[in-house]
Design a protein around this motif. Structure first.
Motif, PDB file in Angstrom:
ATOM      1  N   CYS A   1      33.840  43.485  36.294  1.00  0.00           N
ATOM      2  CA  CYS A   1      34.378  42.190  35.885  1.00  0.00           C
ATOM      3  C   CYS A   1      33.297  41.126  36.038  1.00  0.00           C
ATOM      4  O   CYS A   1      32.414  41.246  36.881  1.00  0.00           O
TER       5      CYS A   1
ATOM      6  N   THR B   1      33.554  38.434  37.453  1.00  0.00           N
ATOM      7  CA  THR B   1      33.596  37.939  38.830  1.00  0.00           C
ATOM      8  C   THR B   1      32.622  38.718  39.724  1.00  0.00           C
ATOM      9  O   THR B   1      32.028  38.156  40.643  1.00  0.00           O
TER      10      THR B   1
ATOM     11  N   HIS C   1      36.986  45.323  41.676  1.00  0.00           N
ATOM     12  CA  HIS C   1      38.402  45.004  41.909  1.00  0.00           C
ATOM     13  C   HIS C   1      39.262  45.345  40.698  1.00  0.00           C
ATOM     14  O   HIS C   1      40.287  44.699  40.467  1.00  0.00           O
TER      15      HIS C   1
ATOM     16  N   CYS D   1      42.286  43.479  36.128  1.00  0.00           N
ATOM     17  CA  CYS D   1      41.861  42.086  36.302  1.00  0.00           C
ATOM     18  C   CYS D   1      41.787  41.386  34.966  1.00  0.00           C
ATOM     19  O   CYS D   1      42.452  40.386  34.740  1.00  0.00           O
TER      20      CYS D   1
HETATM   21 ZN   LIG Z   1      38.005  40.269  37.854  1.00  0.00          ZN
END
Ligand SMILES: [Zn+2]
Ligand SMILES: [Zn+2]
Length: 328
Positions: free
Chosen positions: A35, A37, A57, A144
């Motif tokens: 991701c 992030t 995640h 996510c």
């Molecule tokens: Zn994420």
């Protein structure tokens, strides 16, 4: 794959298999999505990592061991593990169904070791059953990209013409959900990115163009996934009176000064932060009923640094997913 210091490549290390404590499960990772992030964690844009940390995640795997007091899962169950790994349960936000805003949260792959690994431990109360219709790798981006996209979509209200800025992992899932709901999608990419525009068209977007262009109709709302502050005034320019611009990323470059007329007419700019477990249950139920086609680019676990680099360079069509090679 471990982040030992911010700004450094992840290191491949052999460490002891973790053991689940009370309320926790040990999960044998089958796939873990990459991701944006994770990039912000590695690059230090997010300033509170627990170091060293194993990122990741968007985890899909099978339960290998169960700690004391876990009743919701049994050995062998396939589960998904998202970004929200722990909340306090006591703060004003937790007590008002806004646990995504908890004052003392812990996040997977940021303060809790995540899924760039063969095994990981998670609190069972923050794990979810994954719809059976998805293969492991195909399900990973739901955890996510799918979830945040879904929460962002809910924040736009009941709108028909929806703009999306940044057509990556989150957008390609959200586009499908939004169309099942009867919305028309307008995809804005980096100027001249004909590859991303073709991808958006293949997923049914009615209009595609560069972020410096605008369709010949006003949009009801827009969601910005690209971490680029300059897009905020550009998106406001495309949205009608009373419309909303939702910022779906956890980090964004500075938003430039802009004339008040862009906000005038009761336009709203708002962010979307994290997710609640309710969001996850709702979205995974929708994903179970709706055949969402996730486009993934698989990488071996030890190639995590390449996957991160390709994401940073905008070279991915869809979502990168790490797949560990289990020896036993
Ligand atoms: Zn994420
Ligand atoms: Zn809390």
């Amino acid at each position: 794959m471990i982040l030992e210091a911010v700004g450094q490549p992840l290191q491949c290390r052999s460490i002891a298999r973790p053991t689940p404590g009370p309320g926790q499960v040990l999960v044998k990772v089958a796939a873990c999505g990459v991701c944006r992030t994770d990039l912000h964690v590695v690059d230090g844009d997010l300033t509170q990592p627990r170091l060293p940390i194993i990122p990741g995640h968007e985890i899909v795997g099978h339960i290998e061991a169960i700690g004391a007091g876990v009743e919701e899962f049994t050995l062998g169950d396939r589960v998904g593990i998202p970004w929200l790994g722990h909340t306090c349960g006591n703060c004003a936000f937790c007590r008002s169904e806004q646990e995504n805003l908890c004052d003392a949260p812990l996040f997977t792959g940021y303060q809790i070791d995540g899924g760039y690994a063969e095994f990981t431990v998670a609190e069972a109360a923050y794990c979810f059953h994954v719809p059976a219709s998805y293969a492991d790798g195909a399900a990973a981006p739901l955890l996510c990209a799918g979830l945040i996209g879904y929460r962002a979509l809910r924040m736009t209200g009941n709108t028909r013409r929806l703009g999306i800025y940044g057509f990556g992992a989150a957008a390609h899932i959200l586009a499908q959900v939004a169309q099942f709901e009867g919305r028309s999608l307008y995809a804005f990419t980096r100027p001249g990115d004909s590859h991303a525009q073709a991808f958006a068209r293949s997923l049914g977007c009615v209009w595609t163009g560069g972020s410096d262009e605008r369709p010949d109709t006003d949009l009801d709302a827009a969601i910005i996934f690209a971490p680029v502050g300059e897009l905020v005034p550009q998106a406001l320019e495309t949205v009608r009176k009373g419309g909303t611009v939702v910022l779906g990323g956890i980090h964004m470059s500075e938003i430039p000064a802009m004339p008040y007329r862009l906000l005038w007419g009761e336009r709203t700019v708002r962010s979307v932060a994290n997710l609640t477990r309710r969001d996850a249950l709702d979205f995974l139920a929708i994903a179970g009923r709706t055949p969402i086609r996730t486009q993934i680019v698989p990488y071996a676990l030890c190639d995590a640094n390449s996957a991160l680099r390709h994401l940073r360079e905008g070279r991915l069509t869809g979502a990168a997913v790490l797949v560990p090679e289990h020896k036993s």
